[in-house]
Design an enzyme around this catalytic site. Sequence first.
Site, PDB file in Angstrom:
ATOM      1  N   ARG A 149       0.448  -1.420  -0.323  1.00  0.00           N
ATOM      2  CA  ARG A 149      -0.110  -0.016   0.243  1.00  0.00           C
ATOM      3  C   ARG A 149       0.915   0.922   0.276  1.00  0.00           C
ATOM      4  O   ARG A 149       0.519   2.757   0.281  1.00  0.00           O
ATOM      5  CB  ARG A 149      -0.939  -0.288   0.932  1.00  0.00           C
ATOM      6  CG  ARG A 149      -1.980  -0.939   1.350  1.00  0.00           C
ATOM      7  CD  ARG A 149      -2.490  -1.078   2.511  1.00  0.00           C
ATOM      8  NE  ARG A 149      -3.619  -1.836   3.503  1.00  0.00           N
ATOM      9  CZ  ARG A 149      -4.321  -3.090   3.669  1.00  0.00           C
ATOM     10  NH1 ARG A 149      -4.560  -1.760   4.553  1.00  0.00           N
ATOM     11  NH2 ARG A 149      -5.285  -3.758   4.336  1.00  0.00           N
TER      12      ARG A 149
ATOM     13  N   CYS B 153       0.216  15.032 -15.152  1.00  0.00           N
ATOM     14  CA  CYS B 153       0.622  14.580 -16.242  1.00  0.00           C
ATOM     15  C   CYS B 153       1.559  13.031 -15.360  1.00  0.00           C
ATOM     16  O   CYS B 153       0.562  12.266 -15.169  1.00  0.00           O
ATOM     17  CB  CYS B 153       1.737  14.435 -16.864  1.00  0.00           C
ATOM     18  SG  CYS B 153       0.788  16.422 -18.139  1.00  0.00           S
TER      19      CYS B 153
ATOM     20  N   ARG C  12      -0.468   9.908 -17.567  1.00  0.00           N
ATOM     21  CA  ARG C  12      -1.382   9.622 -18.406  1.00  0.00           C
ATOM     22  C   ARG C  12      -1.286  10.311 -19.437  1.00  0.00           C
ATOM     23  O   ARG C  12      -1.972   9.596 -20.367  1.00  0.00           O
ATOM     24  CB  ARG C  12      -2.559  10.820 -17.757  1.00  0.00           C
ATOM     25  CG  ARG C  12      -2.158  12.073 -17.248  1.00  0.00           C
ATOM     26  CD  ARG C  12      -3.813  12.872 -16.891  1.00  0.00           C
ATOM     27  NE  ARG C  12      -3.005  14.471 -16.582  1.00  0.00           N
ATOM     28  CZ  ARG C  12      -2.873  15.313 -18.014  1.00  0.00           C
ATOM     29  NH1 ARG C  12      -3.213  14.167 -18.941  1.00  0.00           N
ATOM     30  NH2 ARG C  12      -2.898  16.218 -18.233  1.00  0.00           N
TER      31      ARG C  12
END
Length: 282
Positions: free
Chosen positions: A138, A157, A183
């Site tokens: 995690r 980004c 992304r």
Amino acid sequence: MSYADQIFINMCRDILDHGVSTEGEKVRPKWEDGTSAYTIKRFGVVNRYDLRKEFPALTLRRTALKSAFDELLWIWQKKSNNIHDLGSHIWDSWADEEGSIGKAYGYQLGVKHQYKEGMMDQVDRVIYDLKNNPYSRRIMTNIYVHADLHEMNLYPCAYSMTFNVTKEKDEEKLTLNAILNQRSQDVLAANNWNVAQYALLVHMMAQVCGMNVGELVHVIADAHIYDRHVPFVEELISREPHPAPKVWLNPDVKDFYAFTVEDLHVEDYVTGPQIKNIPIAI
């Protein structure tokens, strides 16, 4: 050649030869003259860099490693969203009259959250878990916060880092690996800049947590070359590459917040000429 060169050449060749053009589609970015900035794009590019073997700096042209490190410290260490805290001018186009880029990047990393162990921001939580719960699945950050997107002058980004620790055979120290999720990426302007930055982040985290560096995996959802960048890219990937430089951090620094740009050392960095006046779509 630098392994980063090999990856970059193969990625660019794949985008140019097999990518999909956005020409004629509705696109957000514009050139300075107001015309639409179209791209050739590939979806789901994944590149792996073994930081144990060499530092992933491009040699086809020089990556300004000190400036890249300065921006990384601005985001991850200073947790700033104001360009007056940054040594370069790369964010000037997205800053308001006071220098703020809104609730983006460093701002998000500096927001404190409630955990069982107390209030911590995302960076301090990563360091805490690497030191106390290294095998946790995690250990990650995420700055793509939908509730704040309307107050960001540019959506993130490179938006997420996931850290994963392994125990290698016959190694006393643990090994730190990481995945950078992005992304969207302007391959010519930003690819090796981001790779070098987050490779340095892995080195920083490993050093302050007493670990060895391992792999950096870079996942790009939309890897694209802008239409006006194609000639630059074709020329760049035709160049003769060089061996990777030697890049290291001051080993005396054990506190994440004590690193400065001067703690980054670069040796034997031989490169091709810089590409000047690259148009940037806004």
